[in-house]
Design a protein around this motif. Structure first.
Motif, short mmCIF file in Angstrom:
data_model
loop_
_atom_site.label_atom_id
_atom_site.label_comp_id
_atom_site.label_asym_id
_atom_site.label_seq_id
_atom_site.Cartn_x
_atom_site.Cartn_y
_atom_site.Cartn_z
N PHE A 111 0.85 -1.20 0.00
CA PHE A 111 0.00 0.00 0.00
C PHE A 111 0.88 1.25 0.00
N ASN A 114 2.61 1.96 -3.49
CA ASN A 114 1.83 2.70 -4.48
C ASN A 114 1.63 4.15 -4.06
N HIS A 213 -0.98 -9.39 -7.67
CA HIS A 213 -1.61 -10.71 -7.88
C HIS A 213 -1.01 -11.45 -9.07
C1 PLP Z 1 -3.50 -4.91 -6.38
C2 PLP Z 1 -2.94 -4.63 -5.01
N1 PLP Z 1 -2.01 -3.66 -4.87
C3 PLP Z 1 -1.49 -3.37 -3.67
C4 PLP Z 1 -1.88 -4.04 -2.53
C5 PLP Z 1 -1.29 -3.65 -1.21
O1 PLP Z 1 -0.39 -4.59 -0.78
P1 PLP Z 1 0.01 -4.79 0.76
O2 PLP Z 1 -0.89 -5.86 1.31
O3 PLP Z 1 1.43 -5.22 0.71
O4 PLP Z 1 -0.17 -3.48 1.44
C6 PLP Z 1 -2.82 -5.07 -2.64
C7 PLP Z 1 -3.25 -5.80 -1.42
O5 PLP Z 1 -4.32 -6.26 -1.27
C8 PLP Z 1 -3.37 -5.37 -3.91
O6 PLP Z 1 -4.31 -6.32 -4.05
#
Ligand code: PLP
Length: 399
Positions: A111, A114, A213
């Motif tokens: 998260f 991004n 994913h």
């Molecule tokens: C497409 C996508 N991007 C980013 C994330 C964020 O990843 P993280 O769990 O490492 O914060 C997720 C998590 O669900 C996701 O599905």
């Protein structure tokens, strides 16, 4: 009116709890990857992103334990200052090599990655172009970018005509970042990367793909969506973003691409500089998972075998299942309350899956999202199908 009035008036959860249908924040008492204990009962996990089933792999566990012994439980600071370990650099080098790019950079979560990349790389009067179904963390990044006076435009999900129209409306010379999930997390669909890259290259746009994913899932040995389409990171996809919380059995995120760009993000991203770094055990777990993925590509094949088996099985039961090569399989239910009830019945019968209701999906498109792992055994998959058959008939979704 008090600021907190909305909290007192927030009824949605209370109603679902009173009906004993609240499906979120389920407490897991024991986790054996493909099966978990909830309320004292083992159920089959068909709602986890542990795609390669590595969270309890002995080598991953041993590496995490050793890193904790060597470096402690926390880095106690950001990488910029006191929290930068040799382990972070080693993971970055191995990951860049795996993805076929010059460089990579790890963040504390996907998260944050991004949220950190987008406003760092897109500045005032530059444009971010984002798929409408991109993950919430991409949306968070675009909102910060917008607050810093960059332009944010969105196009219909994986719709290359909508993207083309949008690109034609933008000033041709304006620098642009085109960002998309590689695999959309609600539908399990794969981005139309060849067309997206072609459009980007014709309109002065750089391409960033969120591979949360698709790393460990698609392409040669799990190298992701570029490899799946016979394309190349660094040439076709400029920035690969991913997370360690799914196939890599850990926690953390990364961006990978050309050295100059990755370095620029490293020295300028607030999400990296002002947040404590990925803890030692997580770095070691992700690095060991990466080594296992490279050594044992047959795990990725097993994931596909299981996903294919389930797609065929759901279809044979009578469900309409889209034809995507991913382990995310959506089952359309079409109504919020029905989706909650359906999910509840699945759990009663010993299957954990995720409800997706509006506004996360449009009205009428509510669904149960099921995820499968390389380590699910056939007897577990057959039981999941049996339960979906039983509950589907109860709800009149199947004959
Ligand atoms: C497409 C996508 N991007 C980013 C994330 C964020 O990843 P993280 O769990 O490492 O914060 C997720 C998590 O669900 C996701 O599905």
């Amino acid at each position: 009116m008090d600021l907190f009035d909305k909290c007192k008036q927030y009824e949605r959860v209370k109603i679902l709890k009173e009906m004993k249908l609240f499906p979120y924040f389920q407490e897991i008492e024991e986790n054996n990857c493909t099966e978990v204990k909830i309320d004292g009962r083992m159920v089959i996990m068909a709602g986890s992103n542990n795609y390669l089933g590595l969270t309890k792999h002995p080598e991953v566990l041993a590496a995490a334990h050793k890193a904790m012994d060597d470096f402690g439980t926390s880095c106690s600071g950001s990488r910029f200052l006191n929290g930068n370990l040799v382990l972070h650099r080693e993971l970055e080098e191995e990951l860049a090599d795996f993805l076929g790019v010059e460089s990579s950079l790890v963040f504390t979560t996907g998260f944050l990655t991004n949220q950190g990349i987008i406003p760092t790389i897109v500045n005032r009067d530059e444009c971010v172009i984002s798929d409408k179904e991109n993950h919430a963390s991409i949306v968070a990044g675009t909102l910060i970018a917008r607050a810093m006076a960059s332009h944010v435009k969105r196009y219909a999900n994986n719709d290359m005509e909508s993207l083309k129209k949008l690109l034609l409306q933008l000033p041709p010379a304006a620098p642009k970042l085109l960002v998309s999930d590689g695999v959309f997390s609600m539908s399990g669909a794969v981005v139309d990367l060849p067309r997206l890259v072609q459009l980007a290259h014709g309109h002065n746009a750089r391409v960033m793909i969120d591979e949360a994913h698709s790393i460990g899932v698609l392409g040669d040995g799990g190298r992701g969506v570029s490899s799946h389409f016979g394309m190349q990171n660094g040439r076709d996809v400029d920035l690969v973003m991913g997370t360690f919380s799914k196939s890599f059995a850990s926690l953390g995120g990364f961006v990978a691409g050309g050295k100059e760009v990755v370095d620029y993000i490293k020295y300028n991203s607030q999400a990296l500089i002002f947040s404590a770094s990925m803890p030692p055990a997580n770095v070691a777990a992700a690095r060991t998972a990466l080594r296992i993925i490279r050594r044992e590509p047959e795990r990725v094949q097993r994931l596909h075998d299981n996903a294919g088996y389930m797609r065929r099985g759901f279809r044979e039961l009578g469900y309409q299942i889209p034809d995507d090569p991913t382990p995310i399989i959506p089952i359309l239910i079409g109504d919020n309350m029905k989706t909650f009830r359906f999910c509840h019945r699945l759990l009663e019968e010993g299957v954990f899956a995720n409800p997706v209701v509006s506004p996360a999906v449009p009205e009428g498109k509510q669904l149960i999202r099921s995820f499968f792992m390389a380590t699910h055994e056939k007897r577990q998959l057959d039981r999941v199908l049996e339960v979906f058959g039983l509950v589907g008939r109860e709800f009149g979704l199947l004959n």
